[in-house]
Design an enzyme around this catalytic site. Structure first.
Site, PDB file in Angstrom:
ATOM      1  N   GLU A   1       0.723  -1.098   0.170  1.00 56.84           N
ATOM      2  CA  GLU A   1       0.026   0.100   0.047  1.00 56.84           C
ATOM      3  C   GLU A   1       0.792   1.241  -0.001  1.00 56.84           C
ATOM      4  OE1 GLU A   1      -3.117   0.603  -0.534  1.00 56.84           O
ATOM      5  OE2 GLU A   1      -4.175  -0.970   0.262  1.00 56.84           O
TER       6      GLU A   1
ATOM      7  N   GLU B   1       1.704   6.483  -6.838  1.00 59.18           N
ATOM      8  CA  GLU B   1       0.603   7.460  -7.322  1.00 59.18           C
ATOM      9  C   GLU B   1       1.050   8.901  -7.004  1.00 59.18           C
ATOM     10  OE1 GLU B   1      -2.977   6.523  -5.031  1.00 59.18           O
ATOM     11  OE2 GLU B   1      -3.179   4.843  -6.352  1.00 59.18           O
TER      12      GLU B   1
END
Length: 119
Positions: free
Chosen positions: A67, A74
């Site tokens: 994650e 991102e």
């Protein structure tokens, strides 16, 4: 030697800051952290074996790490190309897909550990 040690201590400080930022600011990491706490409580309740603790701990660590890497990808993608771009979207989808694949594996691992204890 002292310079090397100071560099490592500084690096641990940056890593701690990054982990703190992930856990306190990223919704997906918060969710994974919460799930990790829940399965840790379940592990205590069901008195899982040492091997099960090892597998569970590695699974929690890996999903949270993935994650974190997804979040970093991102952020880099958004920094490089803030407006919507087809290739950036593909990159983000691939990173999210990697997390999703391991999340499915984590669920399966959890089933192997806990389902036999619930029946």
């Amino acid at each position: 030697m002292i310079k090397f040690i100071k560099g490592r201590v500084k690096g641990v400080g940056y890593a701690f800051k990054g982990a703190y930022l992930l856990i306190t600011t990223e919704a997906s990491v918060k969710a994974q952290f919460f799930i990790g706490v829940l399965v840790t409580i379940a592990g205590i309740y069901f008195n899982i074996s040492t091997t099960e603790w090892i597998v569970q701990t590695l699974t929690i660590g890996l999903i949270m790490s993935l994650e974190g890497l997804n979040t970093a990808i991102e952020e880099i993608a958004d920094f490089i190309h803030p407006e919507h771009h087809k290739k950036i979207g593909l990159i983000k989808d691939l990173a999210a897909g990697a997390v999703f694949i391991f999340a499915i594996a984590a669920i399966i691992i959890g089933c192997f550990i806990y389902l036999p204890k619930m029946v």
